[in-house]
Scaffold this active site. Structure first.
Site, PDB file in Angstrom:
ATOM      1  CB  SER A  84      -0.961   0.027   1.206  1.00  0.00           C
ATOM      2  OG  SER A  84      -0.252  -0.097   2.425  1.00  0.00           O
ATOM      3  CG  ASP A 122      -4.816   5.185   7.314  1.00  0.00           C
ATOM      4  OD1 ASP A 122      -3.659   5.021   7.753  1.00  0.00           O
ATOM      5  OD2 ASP A 122      -5.224   4.609   6.279  1.00  0.00           O
ATOM      6  CG  HIS A 176      -1.651   3.509   5.022  1.00  0.00           C
ATOM      7  ND1 HIS A 176      -2.849   2.961   5.442  1.00  0.00           N
ATOM      8  CD2 HIS A 176      -0.998   2.527   4.359  1.00  0.00           C
ATOM      9  CE1 HIS A 176      -2.919   1.708   5.042  1.00  0.00           C
ATOM     10  NE2 HIS A 176      -1.814   1.419   4.382  1.00  0.00           N
TER      11      HIS A 176
END
Length: 353
Positions: A38, A328, A331
């Site tokens: 990610s 978040d 991340h």
């Protein structure tokens, strides 16, 4: 409750630049090519059947056009920041984006998929794009370069690009520490060894296809991430020591293996990208880096929201993500990524050129 926490875990893991870096004289980077998870996925998961997505608000609220793109951040992610700092382009597009043009291919794309890992079991859990499939996508990419630009031009792009690989977080958090399967087969050292061997094999495969400058990012300080501190850090949300020790062990083994590869692969440079120590320094010394908050993210309460839990209904989302290391609960924010790249890029450039 356990099911909800696991889904959050998996969805998470399964999870602005100050200027262009001065490269050595007569050196230019043709393209940036990214593989892994990610922190390098610029939107490929938008186009596959997976629940690990970030293509909805408030993700992307500070991105160009204020639109969610599938990046797990409020704006740019590390792939974009590296591309900008190395003088290639402002944003690194996702390879699976149907609007991608030939000019985009010439300067690089991301093949990464949020939720991916070195362990094949990880992508079975997350329904993300496995690394071998990402490698197949890269082969398709090379074919397109040859068709559109000719064999010599394609070879020049491939050999003069910088390659970034990041794939280990989901292996530990969404897989090893969440399910008993791998723990029944491996202790942490043996599991780390298995991951490192797969990482080395992936680097060798990239080299066979023409890659000559490869950066493999190590593990984050997993036990310091806001989500993990909430779920496994007890009432005071302390660092999760066993996660950090696993990350440190993996990093030491990976660094040693990459040094051996660097000496054995002809006409190539292979660099270990330390993400553990720089990020830990930022977490523990926020004021030094112009930040205010590093123990929680901006989205919602910041202590557990990530992926589908970070959405337009999340209450109390902060007004200024630039003050937060994390967007978040897992991340980093765009500013967090930029601060990290500022810390590590000079040494990476010395290792690659």
């Amino acid at each position: 409750m356990k099911v909800i926490l696991f889904c959050l875990y998996a969805s998470f893991y399964i999870t602005s630049s100050k200027g262009t870096m001065n490269l050595p004289k007569n050196v230019s980077v043709q393209a940036i090519l990214a593989f892994g998870d990610s922190i390098l996925d610029t939107g490929n998961n938008n186009y596959i059947q997976t629940w690990v997505k970030a293509n909805f608000p408030p993700y992307g609220r500070d991105f160009r056009g204020r639109k969610p793109t599938g990046r797990f951040s409020n704006g740019k992610i590390i792939a974009d920041v590296f591309a900008k700092e190395l003088g290639v382009k402002e944003y690194l597009p996702a390879y699976l984006d149907p609007s991608i043009q030939d000019k985009d291919l010439q300067t690089g794309v991301s093949f990464a998929s949020a939720g991916s890992g070195y362990d094949p079991l990880t992508t079975t859990i997350t329904s993300s794009i496995p690394l071998p499939v990402q490698l197949d996508m890269f082969k398709q990419y090379i074919g397109k370069l040859v068709r559109n630009n000719g064999k010599e031009a394609a070879k020049n792009i491939i050999s003069n690009s910088v390659y970034f690989v990041s794939a280990n977080t989901n292996d530990f958090i969404a897989n090893y520490f969440s399910f008993p399967t791998r723990r029944s087969q491996y202790d942490v050292r043996a599991y780390s060894d298995m991951l490192v061997k797969r990482a080395a094999s992936f680097v060798q495969d990239l080299h066979k296809l023409g890659a000559r400058k490869i950066v493999v990012l190590g593990a984050l300080p997993l036990g310091c991430l806001p989500f993990d501190r909430t779920v496994a850090g007890g009432p005071r949300r302390i660092y999760v020591d066993k996660y950090n020790k696993a990350a440190q062990l993996f990093n030491s083994m990976l660094k040693e293996k990459l040094q051996l590869l660097a000496s054995s692969l002809p006409q190539s440079k292979v660099a270990f990208g330390d993400i553990y120590n720089p990020l830990l320094s930022i977490i523990e010394n926020p004021q030094r880096y112009g930040l205010e908050v590093t123990d929680r993210g901006c989205c919602g309460t910041g202590i557990i929201e990530t992926a589908f839990a970070c959405n337009k209904f999340s209450p109390t989302t902060c007004s200024d993500p630039s003050k937060y290391l994390f967007w978040d609960s897992v991340h980093p924010s765009e500013n967090g990524y930029s601060i990290y790249v500022d810390q590590v890029l000079p040494d990476l450039v010395k290792s690659l050129f």
